[in-house]
Design a protein around this motif. Structure first.
Motif, PDB file in Angstrom:
ATOM      1  N   GLU A  70      55.955  27.610  64.303  1.00 40.64           N
ATOM      2  CA  GLU A  70      55.266  28.531  64.531  1.00 40.64           C
ATOM      3  C   GLU A  70      55.174  28.860  66.190  1.00 40.64           C
ATOM      4  O   GLU A  70      54.835  27.879  66.818  1.00 40.64           O
ATOM      5  CB  GLU A  70      53.680  28.351  64.033  1.00 40.64           C
ATOM      6  N   PHE A  71      54.908  30.031  66.265  1.00 35.22           N
ATOM      7  CA  PHE A  71      54.678  30.518  67.836  1.00 35.22           C
ATOM      8  C   PHE A  71      53.012  30.147  68.124  1.00 35.22           C
ATOM      9  O   PHE A  71      52.370  30.534  67.534  1.00 35.22           O
ATOM     10  CB  PHE A  71      55.186  31.876  68.211  1.00 35.22           C
ATOM     11  N   LEU A  72      53.046  29.246  69.408  1.00 35.70           N
ATOM     12  CA  LEU A  72      51.500  29.448  69.811  1.00 35.70           C
ATOM     13  C   LEU A  72      51.456  30.180  70.925  1.00 35.70           C
ATOM     14  O   LEU A  72      50.514  31.017  70.912  1.00 35.70           O
ATOM     15  CB  LEU A  72      51.356  28.012  70.403  1.00 35.70           C
ATOM     16  N   VAL A  73      52.165  30.181  71.862  1.00 41.96           N
ATOM     17  CA  VAL A  73      51.662  30.848  73.220  1.00 41.96           C
ATOM     18  C   VAL A  73      52.920  30.934  73.996  1.00 41.96           C
ATOM     19  O   VAL A  73      53.872  30.242  74.242  1.00 41.96           O
ATOM     20  CB  VAL A  73      50.924  30.119  73.994  1.00 41.96           C
ATOM     21  N   SER A  74      53.150  31.785  74.830  1.00 39.88           N
ATOM     22  CA  SER A  74      54.106  32.208  75.890  1.00 39.88           C
ATOM     23  C   SER A  74      53.532  32.204  77.284  1.00 39.88           C
ATOM     24  O   SER A  74      52.573  32.833  77.316  1.00 39.88           O
ATOM     25  CB  SER A  74      54.997  33.447  75.546  1.00 39.88           C
ATOM     26  N   PHE A  75      54.307  31.995  78.322  1.00 43.22           N
ATOM     27  CA  PHE A  75      53.539  31.698  79.626  1.00 43.22           C
ATOM     28  C   PHE A  75      54.847  32.144  80.723  1.00 43.22           C
ATOM     29  O   PHE A  75      55.872  31.866  80.540  1.00 43.22           O
ATOM     30  CB  PHE A  75      53.216  30.138  79.959  1.00 43.22           C
ATOM     31  N   TYR A  76      54.060  33.102  81.688  1.00 45.84           N
ATOM     32  CA  TYR A  76      55.061  33.594  82.605  1.00 45.84           C
ATOM     33  C   TYR A  76      54.216  33.979  83.810  1.00 45.84           C
ATOM     34  O   TYR A  76      53.244  34.435  83.714  1.00 45.84           O
ATOM     35  CB  TYR A  76      55.671  35.069  82.268  1.00 45.84           C
ATOM     36  N   ASN A  77      54.702  33.806  85.061  1.00 44.76           N
ATOM     37  CA  ASN A  77      54.123  34.005  86.432  1.00 44.76           C
ATOM     38  C   ASN A  77      52.754  33.606  86.230  1.00 44.76           C
ATOM     39  O   ASN A  77      51.822  33.981  86.734  1.00 44.76           O
ATOM     40  CB  ASN A  77      54.275  35.547  86.357  1.00 44.76           C
ATOM     41  N   ASN A  78      52.554  32.350  85.798  1.00 41.30           N
ATOM     42  CA  ASN A  78      51.311  31.505  85.866  1.00 41.30           C
ATOM     43  C   ASN A  78      50.257  32.303  85.209  1.00 41.30           C
ATOM     44  O   ASN A  78      48.904  31.750  85.251  1.00 41.30           O
ATOM     45  CB  ASN A  78      50.861  31.389  87.465  1.00 41.30           C
ATOM     46  N   GLU A  79      50.588  33.012  83.969  1.00 41.11           N
ATOM     47  CA  GLU A  79      49.522  33.582  83.046  1.00 41.11           C
ATOM     48  C   GLU A  79      50.104  33.577  81.721  1.00 41.11           C
ATOM     49  O   GLU A  79      51.349  33.553  81.460  1.00 41.11           O
ATOM     50  CB  GLU A  79      48.827  34.761  83.653  1.00 41.11           C
ATOM     51  N   ILE A  80      49.212  33.604  80.786  1.00 38.52           N
ATOM     52  CA  ILE A  80      49.671  33.604  79.308  1.00 38.52           C
ATOM     53  C   ILE A  80      50.060  35.114  79.085  1.00 38.52           C
ATOM     54  O   ILE A  80      49.492  36.330  79.402  1.00 38.52           O
ATOM     55  CB  ILE A  80      48.485  33.427  78.433  1.00 38.52           C
ATOM     56  N   SER A  81      51.560  35.026  78.447  1.00 38.39           N
ATOM     57  CA  SER A  81      51.981  36.598  78.156  1.00 38.39           C
ATOM     58  C   SER A  81      51.412  37.043  76.915  1.00 38.39           C
ATOM     59  O   SER A  81      51.300  38.162  76.603  1.00 38.39           O
ATOM     60  CB  SER A  81      53.186  36.461  78.091  1.00 38.39           C
ATOM     61  N   GLU A  82      51.446  36.149  76.047  1.00 38.85           N
ATOM     62  CA  GLU A  82      51.158  36.530  74.428  1.00 38.85           C
ATOM     63  C   GLU A  82      50.607  35.134  73.905  1.00 38.85           C
ATOM     64  O   GLU A  82      51.182  33.907  74.024  1.00 38.85           O
ATOM     65  CB  GLU A  82      52.400  36.944  73.851  1.00 38.85           C
ATOM     66  N   LYS A  83      49.866  35.300  72.881  1.00 40.59           N
ATOM     67  CA  LYS A  83      49.257  33.976  72.425  1.00 40.59           C
ATOM     68  C   LYS A  83      49.214  34.412  70.950  1.00 40.59           C
ATOM     69  O   LYS A  83      48.842  35.489  70.447  1.00 40.59           O
ATOM     70  CB  LYS A  83      48.190  33.451  72.846  1.00 40.59           C
ATOM     71  N   SER A  84      49.122  33.291  69.654  1.00 39.55           N
ATOM     72  CA  SER A  84      49.040  33.623  68.323  1.00 39.55           C
ATOM     73  C   SER A  84      47.627  33.450  68.139  1.00 39.55           C
ATOM     74  O   SER A  84      46.766  32.850  68.942  1.00 39.55           O
ATOM     75  CB  SER A  84      50.034  32.783  67.552  1.00 39.55           C
ATOM     76  N   GLU A  85      47.492  33.779  66.721  1.00 42.86           N
ATOM     77  CA  GLU A  85      45.959  33.524  66.205  1.00 42.86           C
ATOM     78  C   GLU A  85      45.539  32.024  66.300  1.00 42.86           C
ATOM     79  O   GLU A  85      44.593  31.594  66.257  1.00 42.86           O
ATOM     80  CB  GLU A  85      45.993  33.827  64.927  1.00 42.86           C
ATOM     81  N   ILE A  86      46.737  31.095  66.263  1.00 41.41           N
ATOM     82  CA  ILE A  86      46.443  29.720  66.145  1.00 41.41           C
ATOM     83  C   ILE A  86      46.056  29.235  67.451  1.00 41.41           C
ATOM     84  O   ILE A  86      45.003  28.140  67.328  1.00 41.41           O
ATOM     85  CB  ILE A  86      47.713  29.038  65.865  1.00 41.41           C
ATOM     86  N   PHE A  87      46.263  29.849  68.549  1.00 42.43           N
ATOM     87  CA  PHE A  87      45.883  29.299  69.916  1.00 42.43           C
ATOM     88  C   PHE A  87      44.589  29.861  70.125  1.00 42.43           C
ATOM     89  O   PHE A  87      44.199  30.976  71.019  1.00 42.43           O
ATOM     90  CB  PHE A  87      46.998  30.112  71.033  1.00 42.43           C
ATOM     91  N   ASP A  88      43.613  29.164  69.760  1.00 36.78           N
ATOM     92  CA  ASP A  88      41.964  29.835  69.815  1.00 36.78           C
ATOM     93  C   ASP A  88      41.680  28.804  71.151  1.00 36.78           C
ATOM     94  O   ASP A  88      42.268  28.309  71.838  1.00 36.78           O
ATOM     95  CB  ASP A  88      41.147  29.182  68.701  1.00 36.78           C
ATOM     96  N   ASP A  89      40.351  29.033  71.247  1.00 36.91           N
ATOM     97  CA  ASP A  89      39.744  28.621  72.507  1.00 36.91           C
ATOM     98  C   ASP A  89      39.722  26.881  72.786  1.00 36.91           C
ATOM     99  O   ASP A  89      39.440  26.531  73.620  1.00 36.91           O
ATOM    100  CB  ASP A  89      38.201  28.551  72.398  1.00 36.91           C
ATOM    101  N   GLN A  90      40.168  26.343  71.901  1.00 34.75           N
ATOM    102  CA  GLN A  90      40.482  24.775  71.830  1.00 34.75           C
ATOM    103  C   GLN A  90      42.020  24.431  72.612  1.00 34.75           C
ATOM    104  O   GLN A  90      42.086  23.578  73.033  1.00 34.75           O
ATOM    105  CB  GLN A  90      40.393  24.210  70.412  1.00 34.75           C
ATOM    106  N   PHE A  91      42.822  25.674  72.595  1.00 30.84           N
ATOM    107  CA  PHE A  91      43.845  25.330  73.358  1.00 30.84           C
ATOM    108  C   PHE A  91      43.883  25.965  74.883  1.00 30.84           C
ATOM    109  O   PHE A  91      43.311  27.063  74.796  1.00 30.84           O
ATOM    110  CB  PHE A  91      45.078  25.959  72.784  1.00 30.84           C
TER     111      PHE A  91
END
Lengths: 115, 115
Positions: A44-65
């Motif tokens: 399952e996808f959690l998060v993508s990251f580019y240019n020092n910032e999050i590009s996209e995140k899934s519902e799994i990737f909550d405030d604990q991550f």
């Protein structure tokens, strides 16, 4: 051949503890990802990251991550207060910018066990 | 949203048997399609890919053809070997959202090849 590396290979932690999973992407790659695979289930996808910032995140990737690229080589995933259901294999991946086919290269994974 | 459906497993074959692993997909835009393989104790490795309709990806004797009319990307090999025993994942990215698109995976299927 360049490869994505991850440390540690296995992490055991107690519920409620913070963990940091580390990845070193391929050096000329610019896009970074975290995925997870709970035992016996799909990746399952959690998060993508580019240019020092999050590009996209899934519902799994909550405030604990959270994710960070603290220097020019490392890419980290932090879980602030682990839960039992966070037990999974966590994969880091990276890809080179401008790659038409969007091929992602994966690390060997970190197995996280929360007790 | 995007989704990938793989046939149910596991699959057990004798060496030199013919292999087909079915994969169908649902996607917006123009997806690129991938097969990843996970050998025991290792991370995900790209096996082959196809980026547009009617493309055929091939590697290590494995082949898969991007069929837009049937939204399928079935994996085939004419003669499997014991060393092909692994978990196989079908996956896609949707090109329309750029190079930082996430991979969407199927559930994976375990292939065991008997000598």
């Amino acid at each position: 051949e360049p490869e994505v590396t991850q440390t540690p290979s296995h992490q055991v932690t107690q519920m409620g503890q913070e963990v940091i999973l580390r990845c070193v992407p391929i050096s000329n790659h610019l896009y970074f990802y975290w995925y997870r695979q709970i035992l016996g289930q799909k990746v399952e996808f959690l998060v993508s990251f580019y240019n020092n910032e999050i590009s996209e995140k899934s519902e799994i990737f909550d405030d604990q991550f959270s994710v960070e690229r603290p220097d020019g080589s490392n890419f980290t995933l932090k879980i602030r207060s682990t839960k039992l259901e966070d037990s999974a294999m966590y994969f880091c991946a990276s890809t080179r910018s401008g790659t038409v086919s969007y091929e992602q290269y994966f690390g060997p994974g970190t197995r996280l066990t929360v007790t | 949203g995007n989704s990938v459906t793989q046939m149910e497993g596991p699959v057990t074959l004798s060496e030199e048997a013919f292999l087909t692993i079915n994969c169908t997909y649902t996607a917006t835009g123009y997806p690129s399609l991938f097969w990843y393989v996970q050998y025991p104790g290792e991370g995900l490795q790209l096996l082959l890919k196809a980026t547009k309709a009617d493309d055929k990806g091939s590697n290590k004797g494995f082949e898969a053809t991007y069929r837009k009319e049937t939204t399928s990307f079935h994996l085939e090999k004419g003669s499997v070997q014991v060393s092909d025993s692994a978990v196989y994942f079908c996956a896609l990215t949707s090109r329309s959202t750029g190079a930082n698109s996430k991979l969407t995976f199927g559930k994976g299927i375990t292939l065991s090849v008997r000598p």
